[in-house]
Write a protein that holds these residues in place. Structure first.
Motif, PDB file in Angstrom:
ATOM      1  N   ALA A   1      27.799  40.516  22.349  1.00  0.00           N
ATOM      2  CA  ALA A   1      28.666  41.666  22.096  1.00  0.00           C
ATOM      3  C   ALA A   1      28.951  41.824  20.613  1.00  0.00           C
ATOM      4  O   ALA A   1      28.954  42.945  20.082  1.00  0.00           O
ATOM      5  CB  ALA A   1      29.971  41.520  22.883  1.00  0.00           C
ATOM      6  N   ARG A   2      29.209  40.727  19.929  1.00  0.00           N
ATOM      7  CA  ARG A   2      29.509  40.814  18.498  1.00  0.00           C
ATOM      8  C   ARG A   2      28.298  41.319  17.709  1.00  0.00           C
ATOM      9  O   ARG A   2      28.429  42.192  16.838  1.00  0.00           O
ATOM     10  CB  ARG A   2      29.933  39.445  17.969  1.00  0.00           C
ATOM     11  CG  ARG A   2      31.234  38.927  18.556  1.00  0.00           C
ATOM     12  CD  ARG A   2      31.640  37.628  17.878  1.00  0.00           C
ATOM     13  NE  ARG A   2      32.834  37.059  18.498  1.00  0.00           N
ATOM     14  CZ  ARG A   2      32.829  36.163  19.464  1.00  0.00           C
ATOM     15  NH1 ARG A   2      31.664  35.730  19.947  1.00  0.00           N
ATOM     16  NH2 ARG A   2      33.947  35.694  19.975  1.00  0.00           N
ATOM     17  N   VAL A   3      27.122  40.776  18.004  1.00  0.00           N
ATOM     18  CA  VAL A   3      25.922  41.211  17.281  1.00  0.00           C
ATOM     19  C   VAL A   3      25.616  42.669  17.592  1.00  0.00           C
ATOM     20  O   VAL A   3      25.232  43.444  16.702  1.00  0.00           O
ATOM     21  CB  VAL A   3      24.730  40.302  17.630  1.00  0.00           C
ATOM     22  CG1 VAL A   3      23.457  40.810  16.955  1.00  0.00           C
ATOM     23  CG2 VAL A   3      25.006  38.861  17.201  1.00  0.00           C
ATOM     24  N   THR A   4      25.796  43.072  18.849  1.00  0.00           N
ATOM     25  CA  THR A   4      25.554  44.470  19.211  1.00  0.00           C
ATOM     26  C   THR A   4      26.529  45.399  18.483  1.00  0.00           C
ATOM     27  O   THR A   4      26.142  46.465  17.987  1.00  0.00           O
ATOM     28  CB  THR A   4      25.672  44.655  20.734  1.00  0.00           C
ATOM     29  OG1 THR A   4      24.716  43.821  21.386  1.00  0.00           O
ATOM     30  CG2 THR A   4      25.429  46.097  21.130  1.00  0.00           C
ATOM     31  N   ALA A   5      27.797  45.002  18.409  1.00  0.00           N
ATOM     32  CA  ALA A   5      28.788  45.826  17.708  1.00  0.00           C
ATOM     33  C   ALA A   5      28.423  45.970  16.231  1.00  0.00           C
ATOM     34  O   ALA A   5      28.467  47.073  15.674  1.00  0.00           O
ATOM     35  CB  ALA A   5      30.176  45.203  17.843  1.00  0.00           C
ATOM     36  N   TRP A   6      28.055  44.866  15.593  1.00  0.00           N
ATOM     37  CA  TRP A   6      27.656  44.940  14.184  1.00  0.00           C
ATOM     38  C   TRP A   6      26.391  45.783  14.018  1.00  0.00           C
ATOM     39  O   TRP A   6      26.239  46.496  13.011  1.00  0.00           O
ATOM     40  CB  TRP A   6      27.441  43.540  13.623  1.00  0.00           C
ATOM     41  CG  TRP A   6      28.721  42.842  13.256  1.00  0.00           C
ATOM     42  CD1 TRP A   6      29.327  41.810  13.909  1.00  0.00           C
ATOM     43  CD2 TRP A   6      29.577  43.153  12.140  1.00  0.00           C
ATOM     44  NE1 TRP A   6      30.489  41.451  13.294  1.00  0.00           N
ATOM     45  CE2 TRP A   6      30.672  42.259  12.198  1.00  0.00           C
ATOM     46  CE3 TRP A   6      29.518  44.095  11.106  1.00  0.00           C
ATOM     47  CZ2 TRP A   6      31.693  42.285  11.258  1.00  0.00           C
ATOM     48  CZ3 TRP A   6      30.546  44.126  10.178  1.00  0.00           C
ATOM     49  CH2 TRP A   6      31.603  43.229  10.260  1.00  0.00           C
TER      50      TRP A   6
END
Length: 466
Positions: free
Chosen positions: A297-302
């Motif tokens: 989720a964090r990598v996708t958001a970034w």
């Protein structure tokens, strides 16, 4: 074993896997990667052929008509992903790989004939482009087939290699198109599709002689029915529209945009179009590894934040009339789409693994809960892959309408920027800010919020055995 139906297949048995399973699985993997790679290249064929359709060559198509051609190719390839995935479990991997490779001879031969006739009506070109969309379905059938061969502990590596090898087909056809322009010139576009005839015959021949059908590889229709009723299936699909849809949509449209925005010749455009798809394909495994480390989720958001910034950079470069900046920023956008592809797919198994662990903590049977999680994650991967490919259609239709009504690409790019911000908001609100016990970047089996991000489980299969 010589390419028949295999009725006994136990990859989770260490003895079976070491003695015969690994060798057979890897042979089928490499042959599947080759066939899928050629299929992806044929799917992307019209992204290069439209570059040859210049007034100097006798073609009278407008920019919006050219974008309509590549939009139709994208649409057919996206729509066929689910039926192709079902077909390989019905007919077998060896049989379906052979049949689907031979079927692609029709669009490449037809394209070679039509490209020699600039007076060909638009409807005939659209029909040929639609048939080329068959190559887009090969991705789904290849992934489903290879999934059945490997044990859970190696599926992530095998499916990642299979997906990356297929995605590289976009860059391959664009590099071959550049080679045709450099050697034969823009006057001989028919050479490009004809070069794929021997490759398709080779892929079909190798599949027929050396691949196998798995009797144990069956479609779990119940998992699909459950998946489509799950809201996460559709939110993840929305995110995949933004990542993979951007990758394939920009891959098809990049050359046309360079021609229309900066007046580049077919050779000048083709010399640059392959860079984005090539780097975007290579960055996909990196996105998966980053998701292992920091959470999907964090990598996708970034990634969506970077895509929004990239869209803004493309607008600024276009407004400034800077060709070099425009290409550089667009290539970075391609790289980010690859990162997002990998991280978005990593979110799916982690989400359902976390849900299974919550069910276990509530008293459910551990084996049953985890099996249900794997079944659902596999179905969601398949559905989101098909829906995400529709993003390529939206990208090219947006460019078509932008050129049709404004004469430029800026209006479409503004729309992409807004969509990336929407995806960022969905990812942040739905997955990053949720409690650790429900967050999709939580490791399966964790009983409390982890002190730091932990690796996510490997992607589940796109299809489950009955």
């Amino acid at each position: 074993m010589s390419a028949r139906w295999i009725t006994r297949w136990e990859p989770e048995d260490p003895g079976f896997w070491a003695n015969e399973g690994r060798r057979t699985a890897r042979r089928n993997l490499w042959l599947s990667v080759f066939a899928e790679h050629i299929g992806f290249a044929v799917w992307s064929l019209w992204s290069v052929l439209v570059l040859f359709m210049t007034p100097e060559a006798g073609f009278t198509l407008t920019p919006d008509q050219k974008f309509l051609l590549v939009s139709l190719v994208s649409l057919v390839g996206a729509v066929l992903r689910l039926p192709y995935g079902f077909a390989v479990t019905r007919f077998g991997g060896r049989t379906w790989t052979t049949m689907s490779a031979l079927a692609l001879l029709v669009p490449v031969v037809l394209a070679a004939v039509l490209m020699r006739r600039p007076e060909t009506p638009l409807w005939a070109l659209l029909l040929c482009a639609a048939v080329s969309g068959l190559g887009g379905g090969n991705f789904a059938s290849s992934m489903v087939n290879i999934n059945g061969f490997f044990p859970e502990r190696e599926k992530g590596w095998a499916l990642g290699l299979n997906a990356g090898g297929g995605n590289l087909g976009v860059a391959t056809v664009q590099l071959i198109g550049l080679a045709v322009l450099a050697t034969a010139g823009a006057a001989h576009p028919e050479l490009l599709p004809l070069l794929f005839v021997p490759a398709l015959l080779l892929a079909a021949g190798l599949a027929h002689r050396r691949m196998d059908n798995l009797a144990t590889n069956r479609t779990d229709y119940g998992a699909y029915r459950s998946a489509v009723r799950d809201r996460h299936c559709w939110t993840i699909s929305l995110l995949y529209i933004g990542t993979f849809g951007s990758f394939i949509g920009f891959g098809f449209a990049f050359g046309l945009v360079l021609q229309n925005e900066f007046g580049k010749s077919p050779a000048q455009a083709a010399a640059l179009t392959f860079l984005g798809p090539l780097l975007g394909s290579l960055s996909r495994p990196l996105g998966g590894r980053m998701a292992d480390r920091f959470g999907g989720a964090r990598v996708t958001a970034w990634s969506f934040l970077a895509l929004a910034v990239g869209a803004g950079g493309v607008l600024a470069a276009s407004a400034a009339g800077s060709f070099a900046a425009f290409v550089a920023v667009f290539v970075v956008v391609f790289v980010v789409t690859g990162l997002g592809n990998g991280s978005t797919y990593k979110m799916i198994p982690a989400l359902y693994a976390a849900r299974a662990e919550s069910a276990v903590e509530a008293g459910a049977d551990p084996a049953e809960a985890r099996n249900q999680g794997r079944r659902l994650s596999g179905a969601v991967i398949a559905v989101s892959g098909a829906v995400g490919a529709l993003g390529g259609v939206a990208i090219n239709l947006a460019f078509r309408e932008s050129y049709r009504h404004t004469g430029g690409a800026s209006a479409a790019i503004v729309g992409f920027l807004a969509f990336y911000l929407l995806c960022l908001a969905v990812t942040w609100a739905g997955y990053v800010r949720r409690p650790a016990a429900e967050r999709p970047d939580r490791t399966a089996g964790a009983r409390r919020p982890e002190p730091r991000p932990q690796p996510e489980p490997e992607p589940a299969v796109a299809e489950r055995r009955a």
